[in-house]
Design a protein around this motif. Structure first.
Motif, PDB file in Angstrom:
ATOM      1  N   ASP A 202      48.867  37.781  35.363  1.00  0.00           N
ATOM      2  CA  ASP A 202      49.525  37.666  36.552  1.00  0.00           C
ATOM      3  C   ASP A 202      50.365  36.058  36.682  1.00  0.00           C
ATOM      4  O   ASP A 202      49.342  35.308  37.153  1.00  0.00           O
ATOM      5  CB  ASP A 202      48.565  37.855  37.792  1.00  0.00           C
ATOM      6  CG  ASP A 202      50.186  37.067  39.343  1.00  0.00           C
ATOM      7  OD1 ASP A 202      51.390  37.136  39.124  1.00  0.00           O
ATOM      8  OD2 ASP A 202      49.034  37.537  40.473  1.00  0.00           O
TER       9      ASP A 202
ATOM     10  N   THR B 156      42.393  41.660  30.453  1.00  0.00           N
ATOM     11  CA  THR B 156      43.446  43.278  30.833  1.00  0.00           C
ATOM     12  C   THR B 156      44.574  42.709  31.618  1.00  0.00           C
ATOM     13  O   THR B 156      45.336  43.475  31.676  1.00  0.00           O
ATOM     14  CB  THR B 156      42.259  44.389  31.681  1.00  0.00           C
ATOM     15  OG1 THR B 156      41.895  43.124  32.297  1.00  0.00           O
ATOM     16  CG2 THR B 156      41.264  44.087  30.395  1.00  0.00           C
ATOM     17  N   ALA B 157      44.754  41.056  32.498  1.00  0.00           N
ATOM     18  CA  ALA B 157      45.970  41.532  32.932  1.00  0.00           C
ATOM     19  C   ALA B 157      46.292  40.076  33.287  1.00  0.00           C
ATOM     20  O   ALA B 157      45.557  38.790  32.966  1.00  0.00           O
ATOM     21  CB  ALA B 157      45.573  41.745  34.306  1.00  0.00           C
TER      22      ALA B 157
ATOM     23  N   THR C  51      37.109  33.448  36.878  1.00  0.00           N
ATOM     24  CA  THR C  51      37.730  33.648  35.687  1.00  0.00           C
ATOM     25  C   THR C  51      39.048  32.425  36.298  1.00  0.00           C
ATOM     26  O   THR C  51      39.440  31.951  37.594  1.00  0.00           O
ATOM     27  CB  THR C  51      38.656  34.916  35.989  1.00  0.00           C
ATOM     28  OG1 THR C  51      39.005  34.965  37.057  1.00  0.00           O
ATOM     29  CG2 THR C  51      36.942  35.513  34.875  1.00  0.00           C
TER      30      THR C  51
ATOM     31  N   GLU D 111      42.399  31.879  37.619  1.00  0.00           N
ATOM     32  CA  GLU D 111      43.489  32.945  38.960  1.00  0.00           C
ATOM     33  C   GLU D 111      44.215  33.377  38.540  1.00  0.00           C
ATOM     34  O   GLU D 111      44.954  34.404  38.762  1.00  0.00           O
ATOM     35  CB  GLU D 111      44.113  31.679  39.753  1.00  0.00           C
ATOM     36  CG  GLU D 111      42.967  30.310  40.930  1.00  0.00           C
ATOM     37  CD  GLU D 111      41.896  29.325  39.735  1.00  0.00           C
ATOM     38  OE1 GLU D 111      42.335  29.114  38.422  1.00  0.00           O
ATOM     39  OE2 GLU D 111      41.649  28.425  40.935  1.00  0.00           O
TER      40      GLU D 111
ATOM     41  N   CYS E 109      37.550  33.599  30.870  1.00  0.00           N
ATOM     42  CA  CYS E 109      36.151  34.389  31.644  1.00  0.00           C
ATOM     43  C   CYS E 109      35.708  34.635  32.513  1.00  0.00           C
ATOM     44  O   CYS E 109      35.017  35.410  33.502  1.00  0.00           O
ATOM     45  CB  CYS E 109      36.541  36.032  30.366  1.00  0.00           C
ATOM     46  SG  CYS E 109      38.154  36.867  30.574  1.00  0.00           S
TER      47      CYS E 109
ATOM     48  N   ASN F  44      42.486  38.572  34.889  1.00  0.00           N
ATOM     49  CA  ASN F  44      42.163  39.635  35.139  1.00  0.00           C
ATOM     50  C   ASN F  44      40.869  39.767  33.830  1.00  0.00           C
ATOM     51  O   ASN F  44      41.926  39.830  32.506  1.00  0.00           O
ATOM     52  CB  ASN F  44      42.448  40.590  35.519  1.00  0.00           C
ATOM     53  CG  ASN F  44      42.989  40.979  36.798  1.00  0.00           C
ATOM     54  OD1 ASN F  44      42.669  39.694  37.848  1.00  0.00           O
ATOM     55  ND2 ASN F  44      43.730  41.644  37.282  1.00  0.00           N
ATOM     56  N   CYS F  45      39.782  40.156  33.937  1.00  0.00           N
ATOM     57  CA  CYS F  45      39.001  39.906  33.017  1.00  0.00           C
ATOM     58  C   CYS F  45      37.898  41.601  32.669  1.00  0.00           C
ATOM     59  O   CYS F  45      37.795  41.424  33.870  1.00  0.00           O
ATOM     60  CB  CYS F  45      38.179  38.928  31.972  1.00  0.00           C
ATOM     61  SG  CYS F  45      39.205  37.435  32.296  1.00  0.00           S
ATOM     62  N   SER F  46      37.720  41.902  31.709  1.00  0.00           N
ATOM     63  CA  SER F  46      36.358  43.090  31.344  1.00  0.00           C
ATOM     64  C   SER F  46      35.798  42.546  31.352  1.00  0.00           C
ATOM     65  O   SER F  46      34.995  41.519  31.620  1.00  0.00           O
ATOM     66  CB  SER F  46      36.978  43.813  30.282  1.00  0.00           C
ATOM     67  OG  SER F  46      36.423  42.955  28.901  1.00  0.00           O
ATOM     68  N   THR F  47      33.887  43.484  31.849  1.00  0.00           N
ATOM     69  CA  THR F  47      33.084  42.852  32.090  1.00  0.00           C
ATOM     70  C   THR F  47      32.311  43.030  30.674  1.00  0.00           C
ATOM     71  O   THR F  47      31.186  43.119  30.856  1.00  0.00           O
ATOM     72  CB  THR F  47      32.591  44.073  33.147  1.00  0.00           C
ATOM     73  OG1 THR F  47      32.516  45.268  32.659  1.00  0.00           O
ATOM     74  CG2 THR F  47      33.367  43.466  34.375  1.00  0.00           C
TER      75      THR F  47
END
Length: 528
Positions: free
Chosen positions: A360, A357-358, A342, A344, A336, A347-350
């Motif tokens: 793909d 968080t995701a 991050t 590819e 992250c 997905n990450c939180s801030t």
């Protein structure tokens, strides 16, 4: 000992430099990275170990474009430096820090179009734990300069067992080089400068002169860490005295320094701020009969506090995925951080300590069973469609507390239980489900397993006809309208899903009643 990097990074392409200015056989080749936002080298280390890490770059016109690139350099998820390469000069960046995990990860990241990052050499050296210990271990020391005054050539291994690079200092007007006549110089200071840098020094040509040193800051105001080393070059008689103080600009910030003969004294200054206008001066005290001298100096920028990295639960889950699927092992370092780089497929939180968080992982060619990544309890979206996953759908997918959307398109996955065939993969091709299942926030988590199994594939024929009719009716309302094709398909899918759920619940309840009857426990009351 130098070794190739194939064991540490399989991405990128090896190239040979074209410059006629060969620095060493190590710098004659490089690995360039033309894909991905960042590419990383991860090397095992001991948690809590103090290390020196050096990354070297020699462009050497390897691509025949005469255009040396610029890119970012990162350390364990932290920003390190912006690399400015040179046409035919070696540039290197060095950091000293305490390892927080079990690896040291160094990444290069593309920041400009068509300027591809590369790596010529990467070195990691273990240091004694007492070295450079006047800065909190949560901070890194980025090398600004390391100078051996009075010498004519660069000093490093084997003279320095830690392979620090000591470059010759520039001798300005009014300064002179001097050499120690001591046969041996004892070294009992914590940062352990090599004897080779203590055998020479610079001093002023007159007793009233003083030495001015620059910290080498290009712009801004930054905190720095300074080491200065002093060793007398000759044995003084009773009438001689060398004593001086160190000044920052016009203010003294040291006690009088009297260099020892045959030994060394060290002065360190930690966490002072300097700018491009700052100077250090060595000025003789009023009772000194000899001018000041200095043998060597190190200056480091002090980093911001080092990150602890992505949440360890998420790192554990991602590691399980990478262990199971070799194609994912090409991603390294922190997933992250830095935030702009991050991986590819995540997905990450801030948050200060980011959460994944995701996922793909669509079209990654994943083949085999899903591993246990249940530790990733902040996950909200999982996309696994267009892979070749097999076997029973793990129960933990239905237990994620924050899961809002799950996409699958793997026809060989099945619901756990008696309906699941053997988990061994035969390689046979089955008819693919063209419509992946998407679970939203309105679907209870205990229904996730049923949905992934491919609800539409096992519906009754009359329900399929109802779906077709619903889709056909929706074509007259506009594809994007609330009553259009997309809306009707969604309604049809949810209708079928609800029917299937009801049928499954009824079957399970019937099974439970039968079991209770056989056990003599059913009393005829309504159990709904």
């Amino acid at each position: 000992m130098w070794m190739g990097d194939n064991l540490f990074n399989q991405n990128g392409v090896t190239r040979v430099v074209q410059s006629s200015k060969s620095i060493s056989h190590v710098m004659d080749t490089l690995r360039v990275f033309t894909t991905r936002k960042k590419n990383c080298y991860s090397i095992k280390a001991d948690k809590g170990e103090k290390v020196l890490v050096r990354a070297s770059f020699f462009y050497g016109n390897y691509d025949n474009k005469a255009s040396p690139p610029s890119f970012d350099l990162q350390l364990d998820g932290n920003d390190w430096a912006t690399v400015q390469t040179s046409s035919d000069e070696l540039v290197y960046y060095e950091v000293i820090y305490v390892v927080k995990g079990e690896t040291t990860s160094v990444c290069v990241a593309q920041t400009k179009p068509n300027q591809f990052p590369f790596m010529s050499a990467l070195e990691i050296h273990s240091l004694d734990s007492l070295m450079y210990s006047h800065v909190d271990s949560n901070f890194a020391l980025y090398l600004s300069t390391r100078v051996a005054y009075g010498t004519n050539e660069t000093i490093r291994n084997p003279d320095d067992i830690y392979d620090r690079i000591w470059v010759p200092g520039v001798v300005g007007n009014g300064l002179t080089k001097v050499t120690s006549d001591a046969l041996f110089i004892s070294n009992n200071v914590a940062d352990n400068p090599p004897q080779a840098v203590l055998q020479n020094a610079i001093t002023t040509s007159t007793n009233s002169g003083y030495i001015i040193l620059s910290p080498g800051v290009s712009s801004g105001v930054v905190p720095i860490y300074v080491n200065m080393y002093f060793s007398e070059v000759t044995e003084l008689d009773s009438t001689q005295k060398r004593s001086f103080k160190v000044y920052k600009d016009n203010q003294s910030f040291s006690e009088p320094i009297i260099p020892p003969y045959g030994n060394v004294s060290e002065m360190y200054v930690s966490n002072i701020t300097v700018s491009s206008n700052t100077t250090f001066s060595l000025v003789a005290t009023s009772d000194s009969t000899l001018p000041p001298l200095i043998n060597a100096m190190e200056i480091f920028y002090i980093s911001d506090a080092l990150t602890d990295g992505t949440n360890s639960n998420d790192v554990e889950g991602l590691s399980s995925l990478q262990t199971q699927f070799g194609v994912l092992q090409e991603w390294g370092s922190d997933p992250c951080l830095p935030a702009s780089f991050t991986w590819e497929w995540v997905n990450c939180s801030t948050d200060a300590t980011p959460r994944v968080t995701a996922l793909d992982l669509s079209s990654f060619g994943l083949l085999g069973l899903l591993p246990d990544f249940s530790s990733m309890d902040a996950i909200e979206t999982i996309d696994l469609h267009n892979n070749s996953l097999v076997g029973a759908i793990p129960d933990f997918l239905g237990a994620f507390p924050n899961l809002k959307e799950l996409v699958t398109g793997n026809p060989d996955l099945c619901a756990s239980g008696k309906s699941c065939p053997s988990t061994s993969y035969s390689g046979s091709k089955k008819k693919k489900n063209k419509l992946p299942v998407i679970l939203g926030t309105t679907i209870p988590s205990f229904l996730v397993v049923w949905a992934i199994a491919g609800v539409l594939a096992i519906l009754r024929q009359k329900r399929k006809k109802a779906s077709v009719a619903a889709v056909g009716a929706g074509q007259t309302g506009g594809a994007n309208g609330p009553n259009g094709m997309a809306g009707k398909i969604g309604e049809a899918v949810m209708d079928e899903f609800k029917v299937y759920v009801e049928e499954q619940v009824n079957v399970e309840m019937a099974d439970q009643v039968n079991q209770q009857v056989q056990q003599g426990q059913y009393d005829g009351r309504n159990t709904s």
